[in-house]
Design an enzyme around this catalytic site. Structure first.
Site, PDB file in Angstrom:
ATOM      1  N   GLU A 116      -4.382  -2.778  -6.796  1.00  0.00           N
ATOM      2  CA  GLU A 116      -3.066  -2.211  -6.040  1.00  0.00           C
ATOM      3  C   GLU A 116      -1.725  -2.643  -6.783  1.00  0.00           C
ATOM      4  OE1 GLU A 116      -3.415   0.366  -4.110  1.00  0.00           O
ATOM      5  OE2 GLU A 116      -5.027   0.434  -3.863  1.00  0.00           O
ATOM      6  N   HIS A 140      -1.732  -7.168   1.657  1.00  0.00           N
ATOM      7  CA  HIS A 140      -2.841  -5.594   1.816  1.00  0.00           C
ATOM      8  C   HIS A 140      -4.290  -6.094   2.026  1.00  0.00           C
ATOM      9  CE1 HIS A 140      -4.848  -1.992   1.509  1.00  0.00           C
ATOM     10  NE2 HIS A 140      -5.506  -2.140   1.062  1.00  0.00           N
ATOM     11  N   HIS A 142      -7.286  -4.943   5.080  1.00  0.00           N
ATOM     12  CA  HIS A 142      -8.173  -3.602   5.975  1.00  0.00           C
ATOM     13  C   HIS A 142      -8.200  -3.762   7.322  1.00  0.00           C
ATOM     14  CE1 HIS A 142      -9.987  -2.318   1.882  1.00  0.00           C
ATOM     15  NE2 HIS A 142      -8.355  -2.020   1.577  1.00  0.00           N
ATOM     16  N   GLU A 170       5.871  -8.637  22.715  1.00  0.00           N
ATOM     17  CA  GLU A 170       6.885  -9.746  21.577  1.00  0.00           C
ATOM     18  C   GLU A 170       6.641  -8.584  20.310  1.00  0.00           C
ATOM     19  OE1 GLU A 170       4.546 -12.370  19.389  1.00  0.00           O
ATOM     20  OE2 GLU A 170       2.940 -11.506  18.589  1.00  0.00           O
ATOM     21  N   HIS A 211      -7.297   3.711   6.244  1.00  0.00           N
ATOM     22  CA  HIS A 211      -7.821   2.012   5.139  1.00  0.00           C
ATOM     23  C   HIS A 211      -7.404   1.206   5.216  1.00  0.00           C
ATOM     24  CE1 HIS A 211      -7.183   1.885   0.473  1.00  0.00           C
ATOM     25  NE2 HIS A 211      -7.619   0.226   1.173  1.00  0.00           N
TER      26      HIS A 211
HETATM   27  O1  2HA Z   1     -10.755  -2.914  -2.908  1.00  0.00           O
HETATM   28  O2  2HA Z   1      -8.023  -3.035  -0.804  1.00  0.00           O
HETATM   29  O3  2HA Z   1      -6.713  -0.876  -1.655  1.00  0.00           O
HETATM   30  C1  2HA Z   1      -9.047  -3.949  -3.202  1.00  0.00           C
HETATM   31  C2  2HA Z   1      -7.979  -2.928  -1.727  1.00  0.00           C
HETATM   32  C3  2HA Z   1      -7.665  -1.170  -2.873  1.00  0.00           C
HETATM   33 ZN    ZN Z   2      -7.448  -1.397   0.432  1.00  0.00          ZN
END
Ligand code: 2HA
Ligand code: ZN
Length: 285
Positions: A116, A140, A142, A170, A211
């Site tokens: 990414e 980032h 998940h 909050e 995602h």
């Molecule tokens: O695997 O999270 O979006 C890495 C990620 C791709």
């Molecule tokens: Zn991801």
């Protein structure tokens, strides 16, 4: 100083492990990047590797020309970062156009920066500009409950923001600008990077449908804390909507206006709309 002993590398590793402990990084899921301060680059310069080959980033980020980033490696597992950081993370340098990068440290068993990278760097470029250089971390993850919510709420910034704010008092104080939502897109490329970085002009949080989530912040604590807060709100919502399709009572628009006043945060009126009556599963909501 040894690169692994620097405060920013230690903070990065701790944050990655905290995220893994939360359950947000199955397999190689998620990625993290940090824009180094000039004094941090000088601190480690003697320990950087000889410059390698320039490689295209896959996006142009002229606003980041010459900058250094600490990033997670593509395909590397967050759970391994704490035990073998030099194999899992890397320091990269950008060229004077912001179009190519080269590896200067880490990934000792081979590999490349996060898949990414275009989204991370385009987000960094926007955030560096709109925060006068204050933001340095893009994260980032998940996050389970945010992902779940993207199956049951309309993929609309105003709806997600209002629902997340309502889940815990909050929240409007922690993310007063709200959250943006990206419809489902193929990850890893320039197109999703453009869509995400556009949202980062106004938000510190971008949700990727089905995602996960991207957050931006000044440092590791603030960025982790932001993502953690949003995900906890999503968890509360998933629990509520697992019991009943409609809340019996909630925090009202006027309640939010009162919170904004008390905590001196400006809450955009676009999130304080009069809510239509709705139940989860309603057609059209
Ligand atoms: O695997 O999270 O979006 C890495 C990620 C791709
Ligand atoms: Zn991801």
């Amino acid at each position: 100083m040894r690169i692994l002993d620097t405060k920013f590398v230690r903070g990065f590793i701790k944050m990655a492990d905290d995220g893994f402990q939360q359950g947000w990084h199955e397999r190689n899921g998620g990625n993290l990047s940090y824009r180094l301060k000039p004094e941090e680059v000088e601190e480690i310069r003697p320990r950087l590797n000889e410059s390698g080959e320039w490689t295209p980033i896959g996006a142009a980020v002229p606003g980041l020309a010459g900058e250094y980033f600490l990033v997670t490696g593509s395909g590397k597992y967050f759970r391994n970062i704490i035990v073998d950081p030099e194999a899992c993370i890397a320091i990269i340098e950008l060229d004077d156009k912001g179009e190519n990068y080269r590896l200067r440290w880490g990934l000792v068993e081979g590999g490349v920066p996060t898949s990414e990278l275009p989204t991370h760097l385009m987000n960094h470029e926007v955030k560096k500009r709109v925060t006068n250089g204050a933001h340095r971390v893009i994260y980032h993850a998940h996050t389970t409950n945010i992902i779940a919510l993207t199956f049951i709420l309309p993929l609309v910034d105003e709806v997600f923001t209002r629902e997340l704010w309502e889940a815990a008092t909050e929240c409007p104080v922690v993310f007063p600008q709200g959250v943006g939502v990206v419809n489902w897109m193929v990850p890893g490329g320039r197109e999703i990077a453009v869509a995400t970085s556009k949202l980062m002009e106004q938000y510190d949080v971008a949700i990727w449908a089905h995602h996960g989530m991207f957050c931006s912040g000044e440092n590791f604590d603030l960025t982790f804390g932001l993502l953690h807060t949003v995900e906890k709100s999503a968890e509360i919502l998933i629990k509520v909507y697992s019991v009943v399709p409609k809340k019996l009572q909630t925090i009202t628009a006027d309640n939010f206006r009162a919170v904004g006043k008390a905590f001196h945060v400006e809450l955009p009126e676009k999130f304080l709309f009069e809510k239509p009556e709705f139940k989860i599963g309603d057609e059209g909501f």
